[in-house]
Scaffold this motif. Structure first.
Motif: not given
Ligand SMILES: Nc1ncnc2c1ncn2[C@@H]1O[C@H](COP(=O)(O)OP(=O)(O)OP(=O)(O)O)[C@@H](O)[C@H]1O
Ligand SMILES: [Mg+2]
Length: 252
Positions: A108-111, A115, A151, A153-154
């Motif tokens: 989630p914290n990677l774009t 990923n 990210d 995660g968004t």
């Protein structure tokens, strides 16, 4: 069946002729807790196969064993005519089996772009097959292309599932294992997701093994289906025939 796109015709043609999965008599589980007993399953080249069964039947455990995430007590797992036993998940991924695990399969914290590059890194270490490009994957999932720098995660649950599948495709798999890809999707989107998986399969000419709770929807996009019950394989049928099985409701 739709012809693969030009850029991937070569990849499909150079795929090793026996790039099929054969699980034979596998017994596996977690330490002393045996989950799967003498389980056999085949995914032929370019086949879409559903793996169905009630909660706790062992579906995810079987996918984990195939992906080398857990070991097996007994039995064989061959892919492309080569045993995968004892290889471990990194080597199995390089050999062309990609697992999209149940739940959130993204960082989630990677774009989104980062990923996807992780999947591409696995493909770079693999040999003997043409690589799937990021452009090709973004063509399949156009909704992701304008958001590569956001990210993961968004994103909504459905979009994260798309990123997880796209990342798996970036490993240039010959077999895609999908563990409940429609989890968390609104019912109206489940069919869309499964149709998208079917077209990914057609574009790339790869095998797909898909675990689903949405039985009717999964069978609609599958060639064959298996049913696991309490760790044992109790049915193997053409997908269209399974719904006619008089015991279908007992099985689930
Ligand atoms: N990491 C683990 N450690 C120990 N036992 C586990 C582990 N994961 C699953 N199990 C057990 O293995 C059995 C099969 O679980 P598994 O997750 O494979 O079932 P499933 O068919 O995928 O179920 P679901 O439809 O709920 O996803 C269950 O009894 C479960 O409690
Ligand atoms: Mg599961």
């Amino acid at each position: 069946m739709t012809e693969p796109r030009d850029g991937h015709r070569a990849a499909v043609q150079t795929m090793s002729p026996g790039a099929a999965l054969e699980v034979r008599g596998v017994t596996a589980g977690y330490g002393a807790h045996t989950v799967l007993r003498d389980v056999s399953l085949t995914v032929r080249e370019r086949e879409v196969v559903s793996l169905l069964g009630h909660n706790g039947a062992g579906k995810s455990t079987l996918l984990r064993a195939v992906a080398g995430v857990i070991g097996v007590e007994r039995g064989d797992i061959d892919f492309g005519g080569m045993s995968q036993i004892g290889h471990g998940s990194a080597r199995v991924a390089q050999d062309g089996i990609a697992l999209v695990p149940q739940g959130r399969g993204v960082f989630p914290n990677l774009t989104i772009g980062e990923n996807l590059q992780l999947g591409g890194g696995i493909a770079r270490r693999a040999t003997g097959r043409e690589k799937v490009s990021m452009d090709f994957v973004l063509d399949l999932f156009p909704a992701l292309s304008s958001r590569l720098h956001e990210d993961a995660g968004t994103l909504s649950g459905g979009q994260q599932q798309m990123v997880a599948i796209a990342t798996a495709l970036m490993t240039s798999p010959r077999l895609l294992l999908l563990d409940e890809p429609s989890t968390g999707l609104a019912p109206v989107l489940v069919q869309t997701m499964l149709d998208q998986i079917r077209s990914v399969h057609q574009e790339l000419g790869i095998g797909v093994l898909i675990v689903e709770q949405n039985i009717h929807e999964a069978l609609r996009v599958s060639d064959r289906a298996y049913v696991l019950r309490l760790g044992e394989m109790v049915r193997e049928r053409p997908a269209s025939a399974l719904l006619d099985d008089p015991d279908i409701w007992d099985l689930f």
